[in-house]
Design an enzyme around this catalytic site. Structure first.
Site, PDB file in Angstrom:
ATOM      1  N   HIS A  68       5.359  -4.913   0.049  1.00  0.00           N
ATOM      2  CA  HIS A  68       6.196  -3.482  -0.458  1.00  0.00           C
ATOM      3  C   HIS A  68       7.366  -3.181  -1.416  1.00  0.00           C
ATOM      4  O   HIS A  68       7.711  -2.324  -1.385  1.00  0.00           O
ATOM      5  CB  HIS A  68       6.782  -4.159   1.044  1.00  0.00           C
ATOM      6  N   GLU A  71       5.811  -1.891  -3.752  1.00  0.00           N
ATOM      7  CA  GLU A  71       5.127  -0.394  -4.000  1.00  0.00           C
ATOM      8  C   GLU A  71       6.485   0.217  -4.277  1.00  0.00           C
ATOM      9  O   GLU A  71       6.784   1.245  -4.573  1.00  0.00           O
ATOM     10  CB  GLU A  71       5.332  -0.246  -2.611  1.00  0.00           C
ATOM     11  N   HIS A  72       7.774   0.556  -3.696  1.00  0.00           N
ATOM     12  CA  HIS A  72       9.021   0.205  -3.825  1.00  0.00           C
ATOM     13  C   HIS A  72       9.297   0.627  -5.550  1.00  0.00           C
ATOM     14  O   HIS A  72      10.045   1.408  -6.616  1.00  0.00           O
ATOM     15  CB  HIS A  72      10.402   0.349  -3.721  1.00  0.00           C
ATOM     16  N   GLU A 148      15.467   0.552   4.827  1.00  0.00           N
ATOM     17  CA  GLU A 148      14.367   0.853   5.318  1.00  0.00           C
ATOM     18  C   GLU A 148      13.999   0.273   6.948  1.00  0.00           C
ATOM     19  O   GLU A 148      13.739   0.446   8.204  1.00  0.00           O
ATOM     20  CB  GLU A 148      13.294   0.370   4.885  1.00  0.00           C
TER      21      GLU A 148
END
Length: 451
Positions: A68, A71-72, A148
């Site tokens: 994750h 991905e950012h 998030e």
């Protein structure tokens, strides 16, 4: 096309016609890069995806949350483009770009007009191969990801879903949250994420899929040129990474009952059992079962729980499948005082289906719903692009709409009943988020519910 087409990893070129006169082509470069396209007649736009077959389940201790995080970070800049440059490139042409992290893959994608494909290839290639993973940006994104996760934690349905995977799949890596936990993200180090990047973003890992207005020869030339410009040595021979084993894993249930107490007006309730793997021959049967049981407004769950009794606004079933495990679940949002009643009713309906089967009318409706939904979904190049990616990474074969309908027509009512019986015999896990108590689910957990 009358049957599924296999995608052997050692086959350099493959081309065939699919339903609707779409042309599917697949090229495997000597370096192991796989490039697939589905040229759709009449299209003026396309969706392109850059895939790697690594997801949250693949993280090892010390690397949790890396998928994750990465991905950012891939959107935060390269030696030749800043984060703003990446955003402007797509905004300036009215395009869309984003990424998705799954449990078994990660995909960076964009949707643009056909004339903007070279730009999309350049930018996505640059992002995927040359991310800086800047230390200051790393800390900035740590804060963004924590926000998030905090947002997701404020959504009781998200909380229930994450805990549901943990409950059903136990210690299996698929039971871990895709985005990581706040503790994982807080503990993640740049060195660990960088190691994850270098280990999994290589030529033999890369799959590029495009659907819409695309020419395969031009696509292959554009991708090859962009990868070489990024410094990847495509002259080195390599075999594409092998697909995951699709043998069902031994699943040990996590918790039979999980309650997250919160002072909410509704209880978010999930009940489920281990399901089937993505490549299981019964996956079409599972689609029919899910449609009849909780897949629409005419489904049994919707009719029994909402229409007849008014116990919930949202109620449905779902059946995700992965390479070596799957789930079958039921969801309802209801008044906390009614949570036990709703849980008993949902499980009772599953047992009823397992013991008495489905009607001819239900089979007909399910076939119509599934065939219609499949046809409508394929109007979107995003769906076609994703189908190519999943076909290459997970299934190792491509099925077009005609083949999907052929397989659907082979499913019998007895197939559905038998699969329902298999699901009903599994270890039941119950997850509830809200102001509920354990004793509300005593009957469900004792498995005494019968029609």
């Amino acid at each position: 096309m009358n049957e599924a087409v296999e995608f052997p990893l050692d086959l350099a070129e493959l081309s065939f016609r699919a339903a609707g006169d779409a042309r599917v082509r697949r090229t495997v470069l000597p370096s192991g890069v796989r490039i697939l396209s589905e040229q759709v007649p009449g299209s003026r736009s396309l969706t392109i995806g850059y895939w790697v077959a690594v997801g949250s389940r693949d993280e090892r201790p010390g690397h949790y949350g890396s998928t994750h995080f990465l991905e950012h970070l891939l959107f935060k800049g390269t030696p030749s483009r800043s984060a703003l440059d990446i955003a402007i490139a797509f905004d300036a042409v009215g395009g869309e770009h984003n990424a998705m992290t799954g449990k078994e893959y990660t995909c960076y994608y964009a949707k643009v007009q056909d004339r903007d494909l070279p730009m999309a290839v350049d930018v996505l290639t640059d992002m995927l191969t040359s991310s800086l993973l800047d230390a200051s940006e790393f800390e900035t994104e740590r804060g963004v990801i924590l926000e998030e996760l905090a947002m997701a934690d404020d959504d009781p349905a998200d909380v229930a879903n994450e805990r549901f995977f943990e409950a059903v799949l136990g210690e299996h890596p698929l039971g871990r949250p895709i985005g990581g936990s706040p503790a994982m993200i807080a503990a993640a180090s740049r060195d660990a994420v960088l190691e994850h990047y270098r280990d999994n973003y290589r030529p033999q890992d890369l799959v590029v899929t495009v659907a819409g207005a695309v020419d395969q020869d031009t696509l292959v030339a554009d991708v090859t040129r962009a990868l070489e410009r990024a410094g990847w040595d495509l002259s080195v021979s390599a075999t594409p990474v092998g697909r995951r084993l699709d043998h069902p894993a031994l699943i040990t249930q996590g918790e039979a009952l999980t309650i997250v107490r919160r002072p909410l007006e509704q209880a978010n309730l999930l009940i489920g059992v281990p399901g089937i793997v993505a490549s299981d021959d019964r996956r079409v049967t599972m689609s029919v079962l899910n449609s009849i049981f909780g897949g629409g407004m005419s489904s049994r769950l919707f009719q029994e729980v909402r229409e007849k009794r008014g116990l919930a606004y949202s109620v449905y079933s779902f059946a995700p499948g992965y390479s070596d495990a799957g789930l079958f679940g039921m969801y309802a949002g209801c008044t906390p005082a009614k949570a036990g009643q709703v849980a008993e009713l949902m499980l009772s309906e599953l047992h009823r289906l397992a013991e008495h089967g489905v009607t001819a009318d239900e089979m007909t409706r399910a076939a119509g719903q599934l065939s219609g939904a499949s046809a409508l979904a394929l109007e979107d190049s995003d769906t076609r692009m994703s189908r190519l990616g999943r076909s290459e990474i997970t299934l190792g074969e491509f099925s077009d709409l005609d083949e999907a309908l052929r397989r659907l027509a082979l499913v019998t009512a007895d197939d559905v009943r038998q699969l329902a019986a298999d699901m009903a015999s599994g270890p039941i896990s119950v997850v509830a988020v809200g102001a509920v108590d354990e004793d509300a689910f005593e009957n469900v957990l004792s498995r005494s519910i019968r029609p």
